[in-house]
Scaffold this active site. Structure first.
Site, mmCIF file in Angstrom:
data_model
loop_
_atom_site.group_PDB
_atom_site.id
_atom_site.type_symbol
_atom_site.label_atom_id
_atom_site.label_comp_id
_atom_site.label_asym_id
_atom_site.label_seq_id
_atom_site.Cartn_x
_atom_site.Cartn_y
_atom_site.Cartn_z
ATOM 1 N N SER A 194 0.785 -1.239 0.000
ATOM 2 C CA SER A 194 0.000 0.000 0.000
ATOM 3 C C SER A 194 0.811 1.279 0.000
ATOM 4 O O SER A 194 0.240 2.367 -0.121
ATOM 5 C CB SER A 194 -0.969 0.012 1.191
ATOM 6 O OG SER A 194 -2.118 -0.743 0.882
ATOM 7 N N LYS A 216 0.240 3.834 -2.761
ATOM 8 C CA LYS A 216 -0.717 4.945 -2.718
ATOM 9 C C LYS A 216 -0.023 6.307 -2.649
ATOM 10 O O LYS A 216 -0.619 7.326 -3.023
ATOM 11 C CB LYS A 216 -1.667 4.763 -1.531
ATOM 12 C CG LYS A 216 -2.605 3.569 -1.660
ATOM 13 C CD LYS A 216 -3.560 3.497 -0.474
ATOM 14 C CE LYS A 216 -4.544 2.331 -0.618
ATOM 15 N NZ LYS A 216 -3.906 1.020 -0.390
ATOM 16 N N SER A 234 -5.669 4.117 4.227
ATOM 17 C CA SER A 234 -5.244 3.163 3.200
ATOM 18 C C SER A 234 -6.462 2.681 2.413
ATOM 19 O O SER A 234 -6.708 1.484 2.259
ATOM 20 C CB SER A 234 -4.495 1.972 3.810
ATOM 21 O OG SER A 234 -3.750 1.296 2.815
#
Length: 517
Positions: free
Chosen positions: A175, A178, A352
């Site tokens: 993640s 991102k 997230s």
């Protein structure tokens, strides 16, 4: 002592009351006491000097104070109030909703850094490579971090890399992808861009078309308080129809803004709804706003059915909704728009949020002349970052969320993204930094660092099976703002790996490895 303006006193009282248990623990842990600081080679990760912590927290509080204006969902506001009350940074999770505000600028924040650094009398140069190796090397070599790890530490003020371990080697980022999605989206669209959902009436057929605009925050909840409301859109649409003496319509929905597969390559998954240009509440089947939960199979049909229910309550009868495409002659009756992109980016990073990430990737693609698909988004993100002059060697994008295990990023690229976001010449990228979870306080770091660098570390987490990553910023003991990225592959115990990364970030914050300037 940070001054408290009269305007924030009501929120301050509320924030202090809610935070009282944690405040008590932090106050006890940070109470000044005589200490003897070890040399950098022997810093014990979890033992903070009260004086160093006070300096770092004062600096963090100064950053928060200088950063205004405050965002839509209250994180920046809560951090400001808590900083004023406790002389430390903190915040509240992005689950709350509020009135959108413009994106803050990086310029005042960096100016504030200089002011507060002087206030805490920091006269040290950036940490040296040997000192950082002595501190970080053993921690990054922990067995919990698996067979492969990479790392980079960069001085945000100068952009100079201070420490690196295979920092140019590309690994699965999970993640932390991102961060790249956020930089690309803000570069392509700007921090003030909003995503609009509209209801349009076809002049010839009388068909009412609900046109999706790719807004991942569109909600069917009764009181969205600042976020785009499907209920509000229905109420305004019904009023426009009644003005035309229309009380029954054929209802359809248009999702043609996006193309390609709606399902992520991982398939049906509680972490991400099928990606559609029209979705209400991220297709969640409960009242949650974050985290994994079962999603509806057809988000557009689900949103349109809810819209039909709201129209019925407002006196407009509809047919069961079906897919269609609005013509260029269709008359827009009503619209609702998302908060500015700055707020969407912050919410994405703090929680997230995979749904926001994949929508922002598609909107980046459309703004870059690419199809609004997984492939188009991946191509557009890479192109935007290349245009910014970032180190792209080895980087490979396949989605915007980091759920795809074929994504590859380097520690050098992640730290470069963070340094670029702090560039005073690029104020539109500031939400990339302000959206990072705060250790011990917000988002995916709420329950981490409770006995470590709470309030000092701001970082994006990343977790897949066998993969643990962490990238963000922190204020070290000398008062310097550092960007860091740690990526580990081949981990077998995610909790142990997570703790190992947290200990490493804590040690970096506690290092005080700078030489006299």
């Amino acid at each position: 002592m940070v001054r408290i303006a009269n305007a924030v006193r009501p929120r301050l009282a509320k924030a202090v009351t809610a935070a009282r248990p944690r405040v008590a623990r932090l106050t006890r842990s940070l109470r000044p006491r005589p200490v003897h600081l070890p040399r950098p080679r022997t810093v014990r990760t979890w033992q903070y000097a009260a004086g160093a912590a006070t300096a770092g927290l004062a600096l963090a509080a100064g950053v928060v104070t200088a950063a205004g204006p405050w965002d839509a969902n209250g994180q920046r506001t809560a951090e400001r109030d808590r900083a004023a009350a406790l002389e430390r940074s903190g915040g509240t999770d992005h689950g709350g909703r509020g009135t959108p505000r413009p994106a803050p600028s990086a310029g005042p924040v960096l100016t504030g850094l200089g002011r507060v650094t002087g206030a805490v009398d920091t006269k040290k140069a950036a940490p040296g490579a040997k000192a950082l190796t002595d501190v970080l090397g053993p921690l990054l070599g922990a067995s919990a971090l698996g067979g492969t790890h990479t790392a980079a530490v960069v001085d945000v003020a100068t952009g100079k890399r201070l420490y690196g371990v295979d920092s140019g080697k590309a690994l699965t980022p999970a993640s932390t992808t991102k961060i790249a999605t956020a930089v690309a989206a803000l570069s392509a669209l700007g921090p003030d861009h909003r995503l609009t959902t509209r209801a349009a009436l076809e002049p010839d057929t009388g068909e009412l078309v609900l046109v999706g605009g790719g807004d991942p925050t569109l909600t069917a909840h009764a009181q969205p308080d600042g976020w785009a409301s499907l209920r509000t859109l229905a109420t305004d649409t019904a009023a426009a129809l009644r003005e035309r003496d229309i009380h029954k319509v054929t209802l359809s929905y248009d999702t043609t803004l996006y193309t390609g597969p709606a399902l992520h390559p991982i398939g049906v998954n509680d972490n991400l709804a099928p990606v559609s240009a029209l979705t209400a509440d991220e297709g969640r089947t409960d009242n949650s706003t974050a985290g994994p939960v079962r999603r509806v199979a057809d988000p557009a049909k689900d949103a349109s059915t809810k819209f039909a229910g709201f129209l019925k309550a407002a006196g407009i009868t509809t047919t069961p909704p079906g897919p269609s495409k609005a013509s260029t002659r269709a008359e827009t009756l009503a619209t609702v728009s998302s908060p500015p992109l700055s707020a969407l980016v912050e919410r994405m990073l703090t929680n997230s949020d995979n749904d926001i990430a994949e929508n922002l990737a598609r909107r980046t693609a459309l703004a870059s002349g690419e199809p609004g698909s997984y492939d188009g988004g991946a191509k557009a993100i890479a192109a935007r970052l290349t245009k910014l002059g970032l180190p792209m060697t080895g980087a490979s994008f396949h989605d915007g969320s980091g759920l795809d295990r074929d994504d590859r990023l380097t520690a050098d690229l992640l730290t470069a993204l963070l340094v670029t976001a702090g560039d005073p010449g690029r104020p539109g990228l500031r939400p990339v930094l302000t959206g990072l979870p705060v250790a011990g306080f917000t988002g995916t770091l709420t329950s981490r660092y409770t006995d470590g660098a709470a309030g000092l570390v701001r970082a994006k987490t990343g977790t897949l099976t066998g993969v643990n990553t962490l990238a963000g910023t922190l204020v070290d003991r000398d008062g310097r703002l550092l960007a860091f990225a740690f990526l580990a592959s081949g981990t077998t115990d995610p909790m142990q790996a997570q703790s190992a990364l947290d200990r490493t970030a804590t040690a970096l914050a506690a290092c005080g490895c700078g030489q006299p300037g």
